[in-house]
Design an enzyme around this catalytic site. Structure first.
Site, PDB file in Angstrom:
ATOM      1  N   ASP A   1       0.831  -1.208   0.000  1.00 38.77           N
ATOM      2  CA  ASP A   1       0.000   0.000   0.000  1.00 38.77           C
ATOM      3  C   ASP A   1       0.865   1.257   0.000  1.00 38.77           C
ATOM      4  OD1 ASP A   1      -2.348  -1.487  -0.050  1.00 38.77           O
ATOM      5  OD2 ASP A   1      -2.357  -1.704   2.128  1.00 38.77           O
TER       6      ASP A   1
ATOM      7  N   ASP B   1      -4.835  -6.429  -7.499  1.00 39.01           N
ATOM      8  CA  ASP B   1      -6.120  -6.205  -6.827  1.00 39.01           C
ATOM      9  C   ASP B   1      -6.787  -4.936  -7.360  1.00 39.01           C
ATOM     10  OD1 ASP B   1      -8.204  -6.133  -4.973  1.00 39.01           O
ATOM     11  OD2 ASP B   1      -6.963  -5.219  -3.409  1.00 39.01           O
ATOM     12  N   LEU B   2      -7.462  -5.074  -8.514  1.00 40.93           N
ATOM     13  CA  LEU B   2      -8.126  -3.919  -9.130  1.00 40.93           C
ATOM     14  C   LEU B   2      -9.646  -3.998  -9.056  1.00 40.93           C
ATOM     15  CD1 LEU B   2      -5.880  -3.353 -12.297  1.00 40.93           C
ATOM     16  CD2 LEU B   2      -5.661  -2.354 -10.008  1.00 40.93           C
ATOM     17  N   LYS B   3     -10.178  -5.135  -8.642  1.00 46.89           N
ATOM     18  CA  LYS B   3     -11.618  -5.296  -8.383  1.00 46.89           C
ATOM     19  C   LYS B   3     -12.482  -4.797  -9.554  1.00 46.89           C
ATOM     20  CE  LYS B   3     -11.049  -4.598  -3.366  1.00 46.89           C
ATOM     21  NZ  LYS B   3      -9.679  -4.035  -3.329  1.00 46.89           N
TER      22      LYS B   3
ATOM     23  N   THR C   1     -14.272  -6.074   3.651  1.00 47.30           N
ATOM     24  CA  THR C   1     -14.119  -6.247   5.099  1.00 47.30           C
ATOM     25  C   THR C   1     -14.347  -4.949   5.862  1.00 47.30           C
ATOM     26  OG1 THR C   1     -11.717  -6.031   4.815  1.00 47.30           O
ATOM     27  CG2 THR C   1     -12.612  -8.262   4.975  1.00 47.30           C
TER      28      THR C   1
END
Length: 233
Positions: free
Chosen positions: A9, A58-60, A120
Site C-alpha cells: 500500500d 487487486d483492481l476489483k 471487510t
C-alpha cells in the site's frame, strides 16, 4: 510453507523498492492495489516481477461483461499470478472475465481469478441500509460465493469470519482469500471484520492479505516473520 500476501500500500516504486530491499532478495507474495497501479501504471508489475515475487493484482473490476473481458485480456499479458473482480457484477461478467484471461494468457499459465464478496470494511448494518440487501451479511457472502463458483472462478475474497461456511458450500479447493488481517497488537483502522493470522488459519482461510501490520511496523521483517509463524503453526 504458505506465504502471507503482503499488501504493498504505497504510491511510488521507490517506496516499494525500499520496502522489498529489507527482505534481502527473498521471494514474496505481494498485492498490488489500485493506489500503486494507478499511480505508476503497468510498469510497476514488471519491476516487481523482475524480483521474482508473486503478484496478486487487486483492481476489483466491475463493469459490463465485454469491457471486463477486454480489460482481462490486457491484465493477463502482464504476467501476474492472480486478479479479481466484484462478484456484484454478476455471473455473466465473471464468465467474461475468465474468458478474457484465457485469451490473454494464450498458451501460458492463466492467472487465478477470484471475486470480491463483501468488503471487510462493510458491516451488516451498512450493507442493509446502503446496498439495500436485506439478508444477513453471511447470506450475502454465500450468495456471491456460489455465483462465483458457478462462473468457474477460483475463489473469493472474503472475511475469515465467513471462510468456513464458504468452504462447506463450495469445497476445500475453492480459494478463500482473506484481507483484514492484523497482529493482535495492531489497531483495526478502517477495517471492521478483522482477525489475526492464527485465527484466519483456524477458521478456514486459504490465503491471507496483510498490509499495515507489516508495512507500517518498526521492523517489517520481524512483523512478517511473526505473521508467517502464526499462519503456518
Amino acid at each position: 510453507m504458505n506465504k502471507p500476501i503482503i499488501a504493498l500500500d504505497f504510491q511510488t516504486y521507490e517506496e516499494v523498492e525500499q520496502f522489498l530491499a529489507k527482505f534481502s532478495g527473498e521471494a514474496l507474495s505481494v498485492k498490488v492495489g489500485m493506489e500503486l497501479f494507478y499511480s505508476n501504471g503497468p510498469i510497476i508489475v514488471e519491476k516487481i516481477k523482475q524480483q521474482n515475487h508473486e503478484i496478486f493484482l487487486d483492481l476489483k473490476l466491475h463493469d459490463i461483461p465485454n469491457t471486463v473481458k477486454s480489460a482481462m485480456v490486457g491484465l493477463a499479458k502482464l504476467g501476474v499470478d492472480m486478479v479479481n473482480v466484484h462478484a456484484a457484477g454478476g455471473k455473466n461478467m465473471m464468465e467474461a472475465a475468465l474468458e478474457g484471461l484465457e485469451i490473454g494468457s494464450g498458451s501460458g499459465k492463466r492467472p487465478k481469478i477470484i471475486a470480491v464478496t463483501q468488503l471487510t470494511s462493510t458491516s451488516e448494518a451498512s450493507m442493509q441500509s446502503e446496498q439495500l440487501i436485506k439478508t444477513s451479511l453471511l447470506e450475502s457472502v454465500l450468495h456471491y460465493s456460489a455465483l462465483t463458483n458457478q462462473a468457474g472462478l477460483n475463489g473469493v475474497v472474503c472475511s475469515a469470519l465467513e471462510a468456513e461456511a464458504i468452504k462447506q458450500q463450495n469445497g476445500a479447493d475453492f480459494l478463500r482469500v482473506t484481507p483484514g488481517i492484523r497482529l493482535a497488537s495492531d489497531a483495526a483502522d478502517d477495517q471492521i471484520r478483522v482477525v489475526t493470522p492464527e485465527k484466519a488459519r483456524l477458521i478456514g482461510s486459504t490465503d491471507i492479505v496483510v498490509g499495515r501490520s507489516i508495512t507500517r511496523a518498526n521492523d517489517p521483517v520481524a512483523a512478517y516473520n511473526q505473521v508467517l509463524k502464526e499462519w503456518n503453526v
